[in-house]
Scaffold this active site. Structure first.
Site, mmCIF file in Angstrom:
data_model
loop_
_atom_site.group_PDB
_atom_site.id
_atom_site.type_symbol
_atom_site.label_atom_id
_atom_site.label_comp_id
_atom_site.label_asym_id
_atom_site.label_seq_id
_atom_site.Cartn_x
_atom_site.Cartn_y
_atom_site.Cartn_z
ATOM 1 C CB CYS A 126 -0.956 -0.015 1.187
ATOM 2 S SG CYS A 126 -2.060 -1.448 1.186
ATOM 3 C CE LYS A 191 -7.396 -2.300 4.906
ATOM 4 N NZ LYS A 191 -7.025 -1.702 3.611
ATOM 5 C CE LYS A 244 -11.201 -3.346 4.474
ATOM 6 N NZ LYS A 244 -10.540 -2.746 3.347
HETATM 7 C C1 PBG Z 1 -6.607 -2.162 0.177
HETATM 8 C C2 PBG Z 1 -7.960 -2.566 0.566
HETATM 9 C C3 PBG Z 1 -8.333 -3.827 1.036
HETATM 10 C C4 PBG Z 1 -9.711 -3.810 1.204
HETATM 11 C C5 PBG Z 1 -10.145 -2.533 0.870
HETATM 12 N N1 PBG Z 1 -9.037 -1.767 0.501
HETATM 13 C C6 PBG Z 1 -7.584 -5.062 1.247
HETATM 14 C C7 PBG Z 1 -6.302 -5.097 1.935
HETATM 15 O O1 PBG Z 1 -5.999 -4.282 2.810
HETATM 16 O O2 PBG Z 1 -5.558 -6.005 1.563
HETATM 17 C C8 PBG Z 1 -10.523 -4.977 1.671
HETATM 18 C C9 PBG Z 1 -11.927 -5.030 1.239
HETATM 19 C C10 PBG Z 1 -12.589 -6.333 1.341
HETATM 20 O O3 PBG Z 1 -12.004 -7.356 1.749
HETATM 21 O O4 PBG Z 1 -13.778 -6.359 1.000
HETATM 22 N N2 PBG Z 1 -6.110 -1.020 0.779
HETATM 23 ZN ZN ZN Z 2 -3.910 -0.800 -0.047
#
Ligand code: PBG
Ligand code: ZN
Length: 321
Positions: A126, A191, A244
């Site tokens: 990211c 998150k 999340k």
């Molecule tokens: C990436 C991102 C992710 C999700 C939303 N944005 C995945 C991750 O962090 O690998 C997950 C969404 C989902 O699982 O529905 N920044």
């Molecule tokens: Zn990401």
């Protein structure tokens, strides 16, 4: 004698004393938009969810608008990736084109953009990699460029999901300095590094090619730390605080709701969706009822807004009632 059963006798009295209800008004529907043409690819682990190219997506958007779902959350899948994800700030990139397309053809729909790099970097992390890890402050410089590009294309709200320290302050300052002081930020404030993202990474082609995201996403064991994360984002000016995943983190949703005077969102993620769909397909559970019960648990926990792949299913079910 106290008899709690008195208020459960008929559906009408149950309706009158019902404490929480789910409506379409609080739902955000995620969309995967892929660069190219003629793309309408089913995501195997997320039945009913597809990757769309812009020339085909009207079918999906017509339905979203007809069902009165207020907002969509866009994820872009670019045709080219590089080390730093520079496509994210290309004013002609897939996300920017998608924003313009939707705002032009569906002006009433509220368009929120995911702000991150993992779908755009060759390594799937990211942000910018230095010494085998994501470099926080180098990534912040690029986040600012990405956000301004989304704003110029017409995004209604931006939703940074990369868990970089200081990302909200950086974004707020960048937006304010370019005249977008009215554009709100929904922060993925809390998150967790979660196995529940598995199906999404297939859908968005964003799995890291080495290591994992544990140096920037939170450890699932931690609860107090969630308040620290949310405090910083609150102080830096996030307009909405998100937790999340949702279902395995209902305690965190309630903590954020109780401790901050900001709307709370939660993300009912891909793995939560996949589990219910798969068990329902096998006939092991009543998919509709488990869906409603799960989403209601998020409201009970304190979510004001739910981001969910079930948004269309919920809207259809509510219309039938
Ligand atoms: C990436 C991102 C992710 C999700 C939303 N944005 C995945 C991750 O962090 O690998 C997950 C969404 C989902 O699982 O529905 N920044
Ligand atoms: Zn990401």
């Amino acid at each position: 004698m106290n008899r709690t059963r008195r208020l459960r006798k008929t559906e009408n009295i149950r309706r009158l004393v019902r404490e929480n209800r789910l409506t379409v008004d609080e739902l955000i529907y995620p969309l995967f938009i892929e660069e190219g043409t003629n793309i309408e690819t089913e995501i195997v682990s997320m039945p009913g969810i597809k990757r769309w190219s812009l020339d085909r997506i009207s079918k999906e958007l017509d339905e979203v608008v007809a069902l009165d779902i207020p907002a969509v959350l866009l994820f872009g899948i670019p045709s080219k990736k590089d080390e730093i994800g520079s496509e994210t700030w290309n004013d002609n990139g897939i996300m920017q084109n998608a924003i313009r397309f939707i705002k032009k053809n569906y002006p009433s729909l509220y368009v929120i953009t995911d702000v991150c790099f993992c779908e755009y970097t060759s390594h799937g992390h990211c942000g910018v990699i230095h010494d085998n890890d994501v470099d926080n402050d180098a990534t912040l410089l690029n986040i600012a460029k990405q956000v301004i590009s989304h704003a110029k294309a017409g995004a209604d709200m931006v939703a940074p999901s990369g868990m970089m320290d200081g990302m909200i302050a950086t974004i707020r300052e960048a937006l304010d300095n370019t005249g977008f002081y009215d554009l709100p930020i929904m922060s993925y404030a809390v998150k967790y590094a979660s196995a529940y993202y598995g199906p999404f990474r297939d859908a968005a082609d964003s799995a890291p090619t080495f290591g994992d995201r544990r140096t920037y996403q939170m450890d699932s064991s931690n609860r107090d730390e969630a308040l620290r994360e949310a405090t910083f984002d609150d102080q830096e000016g996030a307009d909405i605080l998100m937790v999340k995943p949702a279902l395995a983190y209902l305690d965190i949703i309630r903590d954020v709701k109780n401790n901050f005077d900001r709307p709370v969102a939660c993300y009912n993620v891909s793995g939560e969706y996949a589990m219910i769909k798969a068990a329902a397909e096998k006939g092991w559970i009543d998919g509709d009822r488990v869906m409603m019960e799960s989403l209601l648990s998020m409201k009970r926990a304190g979510a004001d807004i739910i981001i969910t792949y079930f948004a269309k299913d919920v809207a259809k079910l509510l219309l039938k009632r």
